[in-house]
Design an enzyme around this catalytic site. Structure first.
Site, PDB file in Angstrom:
ATOM      1  N   HIS A  98     -17.879  -2.400  13.668  1.00  0.00           N
ATOM      2  CA  HIS A  98     -19.120  -4.246  12.439  1.00  0.00           C
ATOM      3  C   HIS A  98     -18.844  -5.552  12.955  1.00  0.00           C
ATOM      4  O   HIS A  98     -17.385  -4.783  14.442  1.00  0.00           O
ATOM      5  CB  HIS A  98     -18.366  -4.250  11.380  1.00  0.00           C
ATOM      6  N   ALA A 152       1.963  -8.957  -1.774  1.00  0.00           N
ATOM      7  CA  ALA A 152       2.095  -9.782  -2.968  1.00  0.00           C
ATOM      8  C   ALA A 152       2.333  -9.290  -4.579  1.00  0.00           C
ATOM      9  O   ALA A 152       1.426  -9.314  -5.700  1.00  0.00           O
ATOM     10  CB  ALA A 152       0.422 -10.014  -3.004  1.00  0.00           C
ATOM     11  N   GLY A 153       1.791  -7.952  -4.908  1.00  0.00           N
ATOM     12  CA  GLY A 153       2.265  -6.560  -5.885  1.00  0.00           C
ATOM     13  C   GLY A 153       0.872  -5.113  -5.917  1.00  0.00           C
ATOM     14  O   GLY A 153       0.518  -4.890  -7.161  1.00  0.00           O
ATOM     15  N   VAL A 190      -0.495  -1.182  -1.866  1.00  0.00           N
ATOM     16  CA  VAL A 190      -0.859  -0.514  -0.810  1.00  0.00           C
ATOM     17  C   VAL A 190      -0.222   1.051  -0.171  1.00  0.00           C
ATOM     18  O   VAL A 190       0.919   1.013  -0.653  1.00  0.00           O
ATOM     19  CB  VAL A 190      -0.743  -1.354   0.649  1.00  0.00           C
ATOM     20  N   PRO A 191      -1.396   1.919  -0.048  1.00  0.00           N
ATOM     21  CA  PRO A 191      -0.441   2.852   0.200  1.00  0.00           C
ATOM     22  C   PRO A 191      -0.267   3.306   1.224  1.00  0.00           C
ATOM     23  O   PRO A 191      -0.231   2.344   2.391  1.00  0.00           O
ATOM     24  CB  PRO A 191      -2.477   3.875   0.363  1.00  0.00           C
ATOM     25  N   SER A 237      -0.703   4.939   4.201  1.00  0.00           N
ATOM     26  CA  SER A 237      -1.747   5.261   5.372  1.00  0.00           C
ATOM     27  C   SER A 237      -3.370   5.876   4.257  1.00  0.00           C
ATOM     28  O   SER A 237      -3.361   5.758   2.548  1.00  0.00           O
ATOM     29  CB  SER A 237      -1.543   6.521   6.287  1.00  0.00           C
TER      30      SER A 237
END
Length: 605
Positions: free
Chosen positions: A273, A295-296, A299-300, A302
């Site tokens: 992109h 920030a909570g 998020v995995p 990977s």
């Protein structure tokens, strides 16, 4: 703002991308939409008035317009523009749509590579107008079970496998169109599917950004949690982080920025992109993932762990009762084999218990007590409208006025001669009808055409006369062999009297009468004749009925005026044919003393 699309959303499709439109209509059919999602097509270079598409096993007609303004006027409820213009035209198309205030709520721009200066100007204009722009460089978005843009979700089989045929619980926002489809599938496997999804586009400057869509999904009660797929480059994810910290977004968010491999390269790398390139440490995928986790946001570790995180959050919300059971709707199947229709009929339908005229059952128009006359039937079958009584009475007046003009005119003469040759009514009638044309009956068409042309362009009567002279043409509708100012044609007098009493206005007739004053000042038989009066008043009638000038021009060019002469004069021709049969008249031979013979000996070659 809530959901962008519903099951009633209709779009105007800019550029005739037939395969994408067909996929939208197939989706509509499968999910049992009440009306197709594509209301109209804008194709500036097309000469077609409509395009045919399949809707399940049958075909439908989608109207085609030359520009967005005309399409919007015809379909005021279509509030989405799907802009499939090239990067050269996409900006202008979008700007036109934005200027149509109150029409479009959403504009999708599929083109990539719009100059960044123009993209920023376009996006700001949309924000100022309250229009949501999806893209540029996007596949669009979807409200499962309601509306989908073009090729989102792929084939029908893939759409159903990904549970995009009905609403789930997840709000999905991505940059990538390809990964949008992949994420939809992952969410369907590990949860109950998505409630709404948008691929915001891959260009550096897009219209609606992550925070715009997530805030909207926050207010959408159908969305219980969100999945955000960002990428390396840009800082839009930080706006989401700030919104979460400020409590503006309370629903759970699962997020991942792709492009973490970029840290293994010694120099900056652009990942496909236009916006997928980090220009600062904060723009790297790794930095954004770390900030979102802090920030909570879920998020995995990977991208490969993303399905597990989705399943975990979904399971938690199910256990809490935030997400309930989804009842699977009944779906229709798109036939594997479909056949295109060879003919189209939009005026009558004989498939039911009773045939209809433009939707009216024949029994409701045929007998005297229904209040319908021949003029009503003509208005239904010729123009697909139910005209008011003053207009249908005028149509009948025209037919009665032109029904016959004696046995000497060419059409009646032909019909009589053919009948005396022993031919049947149909054959005899056809010979008379074949004489109708530019010199017999055609003056109605030409009078309407030329007087309207002059009036539309603001010519004065004198300018019109000069124009026709320069064109080397006589003024159709002016002149009579016998009638004159001192010996007026009573048929014309009757038509003018009727119009004065019943027409709302007669601006073209008024113009023609001013022309007549000039022509009769030169020669008193250059009067407005019956053909001219009929054609001119037809234009006044259509204007009073609300037709556009283009529609009226279309009627004239199609021969609708001549058609009234054909119908009316057929009555007279048949009368002459039956008269010959009744009298038992013999074969006709023209007298030789009425023929000028000038036959010389042929030259030898």
């Amino acid at each position: 703002m809530g959901a962008l699309f519903t099951k009633d959303t209709q779009a105007i499709f800019w550029n005739n991308n037939a395969s994408a439109i067909q996929r939208m209509l197939d989706y509509d059919y499968v999910i049992n939409r009440a009306k197709p999602s594509v209301a109209a097509i804008v194709a500036p270079t097309s000469g077609n008035k409509f395009e045919k598409f399949f809707y399940g096993p049958d075909e439908i007609m989608v109207p085609v317009f030359r520009n967005t303004t005309e399409a919007a006027a015809a379909f005021p409820n279509a509030d989405v523009l799907l802009n499939f213009g090239s990067f050269r035209t996409a900006y202008d198309v979008t700007m036109e749509a934005i200027t149509l205030k109150g029409q479009f709520k959403t504009v999708m721009v599929t083109a990539e590579g719009i100059p960044e200066r123009l993209a920023r100007k376009m996006n700001q204009a949309a924000r100022d107008a309250g229009v949501v722009v999806i893209g540029p460089a996007t596949v669009g978005g979807i409200a499962p079970g309601g509306f989908k843009i073009a090729n989102v979700g792929g084939t029908i089989e893939n759409i159903i496998n990904s549970k995009l045929h009905r609403a789930g619980s997840c709000g999905l926002v991505t940059r990538s169109g390809g990964l949008f489809n992949e994420l939809s599938n992952i969410i369907s496997i590990n949860a109950d599917g998505i409630a709404e999804g948008v691929a915001i586009g891959g260009d550096r400057f897009v219209g609606s950004v992550f925070i715009d869509n997530l805030l909207r999904m926050e207010s959408n009660p159908e969305v219980k949690y969100m999945v955000l797929l960002g990428e390396v480059g840009g800082t839009e994810e930080y706006k989401v982080i700030e919104a979460v910290k400020a409590g503006k977004i309370k629903k759970p968010i699962i997020a991942w920025c792709i492009g973490t491999i970029a840290k293994h390269f010694s120099s900056g790398v652009q990942f496909g992109h236009a916006g997928a390139s980090a220009n600062a440490d904060a723009e790297t995928a790794a930095s954004k993932n770390e900030a979102m986790a802090a920030a909570g946001i879920y998020v995995p570790a990977s991208f490969n762990d993303l399905p597990h995180t989705i399943a975990e959050v979904y399971g938690k919300l199910r256990a809490e009762g935030t997400i309930g059971e989804i009842v699977e709707p009944e779906l229709r199947s798109v036939p594997k084999v479909r056949r295109k229709k060879e003919f189209i009929c939009t005026i009558s339908d004989d498939r039911g218990d009773e045939a209809t005229y433009a939707g009216y059952p024949i029994s409701s128009v045929a007998t005297p007590e229904t209040g319908f006359g021949i003029g009503d039937v003509i208005s239904l079958l010729w123009f697909k409208k139910r005209y008011p009584k003053w207009a249908t009475d005028y149509l009948e007046t025209v037919i009665k006025t032109v029904a016959d003009h004696g046995p000497a005119v060419s059409g009646a003469h032909n019909a009589k001669v053919t009948a005396r040759a022993g031919k049947d009514v149909i054959s005899s009638l056809v010979t008379g009808l074949l004489t109708i044309g530019p010199r017999f009956g055609g003056a109605i068409d030409d009078a309407a055409r030329y007087f309207k042309y002059a009036n539309d362009r603001g010519m004065s009567p004198a300018e019109f006369i000069d124009y026709m002279k320069k064109e080397g043409k006589t003024i159709s509708g002016i002149g009579h062999r016998i009638k004159s100012v001192r010996n007026p044609d009573l048929r014309v007098s009757g038509l003018k009297k009727y119009a004065a009493e019943h027409f709302p206005a007669t601006p073209l007739l008024d113009f023609a009468l001013e022309v007549e004053k000039l022509t009769t000042s030169k020669k008193d038989n250059l009067i407005l004749n019956v053909d001219g009066t009929i054609g001119i008043l037809m234009v006044d009638m259509w204007r009073a009925l609300g037709y556009s000038e283009d529609e009226i021009d279309g009627f004239i060019e199609a021969g609708a005026l001549n058609a009234f002469f054909v119908v009316g004069r057929s009555i007279g021709f048949i009368g002459h044919i039956l008269d010959e049969k009744r009298l038992g008249m013999p074969m006709y031979r023209h007298p030789t003393d009425d023929i000028l013979y000038n036959v010389e000996l042929a030259d030898e070659i």
